[in-house]
Scaffold this motif. Structure first.
Motif, short mmCIF file in Angstrom:
data_model
loop_
_atom_site.label_atom_id
_atom_site.label_comp_id
_atom_site.label_asym_id
_atom_site.label_seq_id
_atom_site.Cartn_x
_atom_site.Cartn_y
_atom_site.Cartn_z
N ALA A 150 0.87 -0.95 0.12
CA ALA A 150 0.17 -0.09 0.37
C ALA A 150 0.98 1.22 0.44
CB ALA A 150 -0.83 0.12 1.21
N ALA A 151 1.81 1.02 0.54
CA ALA A 151 3.10 2.23 0.61
C ALA A 151 3.52 2.70 -0.29
CB ALA A 151 3.98 2.41 2.02
N GLN A 152 3.77 1.75 -1.11
CA GLN A 152 4.55 1.93 -2.79
C GLN A 152 3.20 2.07 -3.36
OE1 GLN A 152 5.73 -2.57 -3.05
NE2 GLN A 152 7.22 -2.11 -2.43
N VAL A 153 2.20 1.61 -3.75
CA VAL A 153 1.26 2.61 -4.31
C VAL A 153 1.22 4.03 -3.61
CG1 VAL A 153 -1.45 2.61 -4.68
CG2 VAL A 153 -0.22 0.35 -4.90
N GLN A 154 1.08 4.63 -2.84
CA GLN A 154 1.01 5.95 -2.43
C GLN A 154 1.77 6.41 -3.01
OE1 GLN A 154 -1.86 7.40 -0.56
NE2 GLN A 154 -0.47 9.22 -1.66
N ARG A 155 2.88 5.64 -3.49
CA ARG A 155 4.24 6.38 -2.98
C ARG A 155 4.52 7.37 -5.03
NH1 ARG A 155 10.77 4.80 -4.04
NH2 ARG A 155 11.76 7.36 -3.86
N TRP A 156 3.75 5.99 -5.62
CA TRP A 156 3.34 6.87 -7.60
C TRP A 156 2.20 7.49 -7.20
CZ3 TRP A 156 6.46 6.37 -10.72
CH2 TRP A 156 7.95 4.85 -10.67
N LEU A 157 1.31 7.43 -6.28
CA LEU A 157 0.47 8.85 -6.33
C LEU A 157 0.85 9.92 -5.82
CD1 LEU A 157 -2.53 6.71 -4.22
CD2 LEU A 157 -2.39 6.72 -7.19
N SER A 158 1.84 9.81 -4.93
CA SER A 158 2.83 10.75 -5.11
C SER A 158 3.55 11.77 -6.24
CB SER A 158 3.69 10.89 -3.59
OG SER A 158 2.42 10.69 -1.98
N LEU A 159 4.07 10.65 -6.71
CA LEU A 159 4.55 11.17 -8.03
C LEU A 159 3.94 11.55 -9.03
CD1 LEU A 159 7.56 8.43 -7.80
CD2 LEU A 159 7.78 10.84 -7.67
N ALA A 160 2.03 10.72 -9.19
CA ALA A 160 1.88 11.38 -10.18
C ALA A 160 1.53 12.84 -9.94
CB ALA A 160 0.65 10.77 -10.37
N ALA A 161 0.53 13.15 -8.55
CA ALA A 161 0.50 14.51 -8.56
C ALA A 161 1.52 15.84 -8.13
CB ALA A 161 0.35 14.99 -7.23
N LYS A 196 12.56 -4.13 -12.53
CA LYS A 196 12.83 -5.02 -11.04
C LYS A 196 10.68 -5.62 -11.32
CE LYS A 196 14.87 -1.52 -8.31
NZ LYS A 196 14.76 -0.85 -7.39
N GLY A 197 10.06 -5.30 -12.67
CA GLY A 197 8.99 -5.56 -11.54
C GLY A 197 7.77 -5.90 -13.14
N GLY A 198 6.28 -6.15 -13.14
CA GLY A 198 5.96 -5.68 -14.80
C GLY A 198 4.92 -4.58 -14.43
N TYR A 199 4.90 -4.10 -13.07
CA TYR A 199 4.04 -2.76 -12.98
C TYR A 199 4.79 -2.08 -11.82
CZ TYR A 199 0.74 -5.12 -15.70
OH TYR A 199 0.07 -6.00 -16.66
N LEU A 200 4.11 -0.80 -11.85
CA LEU A 200 4.90 0.73 -11.09
C LEU A 200 5.32 -0.11 -9.49
CD1 LEU A 200 3.67 3.43 -11.99
CD2 LEU A 200 5.69 2.50 -12.34
N ALA A 201 4.04 -1.09 -8.82
CA ALA A 201 4.42 -1.08 -7.26
C ALA A 201 4.45 -2.90 -7.23
CB ALA A 201 3.28 -0.65 -6.47
N GLY A 202 4.63 -3.38 -8.28
CA GLY A 202 5.32 -4.90 -7.98
C GLY A 202 4.68 -5.65 -9.62
N LEU A 248 -3.81 1.08 -8.67
CA LEU A 248 -3.69 2.56 -7.96
C LEU A 248 -2.19 2.87 -8.85
CD1 LEU A 248 -5.95 3.11 -6.27
CD2 LEU A 248 -6.51 2.65 -8.13
N ALA A 249 -1.63 2.84 -8.82
CA ALA A 249 0.00 3.57 -9.10
C ALA A 249 0.09 3.82 -11.25
CB ALA A 249 0.95 2.39 -8.92
#
Length: 202
Positions: A93-104, A147-153, A158-159
């Motif tokens: 969940a924190a990894q997703v939130q990091r990308w939401l912050s980068l999006a904003a 490192k992975g197929g998508y941004l948060a894994g 949502l990332a």
């Protein structure tokens, strides 16, 4: 057939609007869009929905919610609980939130702002600064995607929805993607998701 209870106020060429509409399509939730042009967003009726005058705004029954990332979180919790779009695991969940912050943050002020300046109006932001922010976040994104197929894994979250539109359309603002092969591959994976819909180019 009854009309959809979900309404999105936004514009077709807004990446912020697109991320909400894309997620609604991926969840196969029916909705209607009401065009919210600049003039509409200055009206008393619209400002009653969002006093900041920004798009998008989502109306779901009696609920009125602004901010595209907040809307994504609401939709995931309300209509896709336990699906993985917003992980329950605290680290994920924190990894997703990091990308939401980068999006904003860097994405909004880098590739997104460059696109606005090239296509719509002068934002007043120095072009060099927009390019530096874009290069910085694209480099970080490319390394993360190695490192992975998508941004948060390994699975879409949502990332990916929050970041997709302005990254995929970065070339419209003069931000090239050829130096970021992992980003290009990721764009292809997002576009291959079932029920994906593209943001129009014009």
């Amino acid at each position: 057939m009854s009309s959809p209870s979900i309404t999105v106020y936004g514009t077709a060429l807004s990446g912020h609007t697109h991320r909400v509409e894309l997620f609604l399509h991926l969840l196969q939730l029916p909705f209607r869009r009401i065009e919210a042009s600049s003039a509409v967003r200055q009206s008393a009726e619209y400002l009653a929905l969002n006093p900041l005058g920004q798009i998008p705004v989502l109306q779901d029954g009696e609920l009125v919610l602004a901010d595209s990332n907040a809307i994504l979180v609401y939709l995931a919790k309300r209509y896709a609980a336990g699906s993985g779009w917003l992980p329950e695991d605290p680290v994920e969940a924190a990894q997703v939130q990091r990308w939401l912050s980068l999006a904003a943050g860097e994405i909004a002020f880098g590739p997104a702002r460059a696109r606005i300046s090239a296509r719509f109006y002068d934002t007043g932001m120095p072009p060099l600064l927009m390019r530096q922010l874009a290069d910085k976040v694209l480099g970080f994104m490319d390394a993360s995607l190695a490192k992975g197929g998508y941004l948060a894994g390994a699975r879409p979250t949502l990332a990916d929805i929050a970041c997709y539109a302005y990254i995929a359309h970065a070339p419209e603002g003069g931000i090239g993607l050829d130096s970021y092969p992992n980003v290009l591959a990721w764009i292809g994976r997002v576009q291959a998701l079932p029920h994906f819909v593209a943001m129009p180019e014009n």
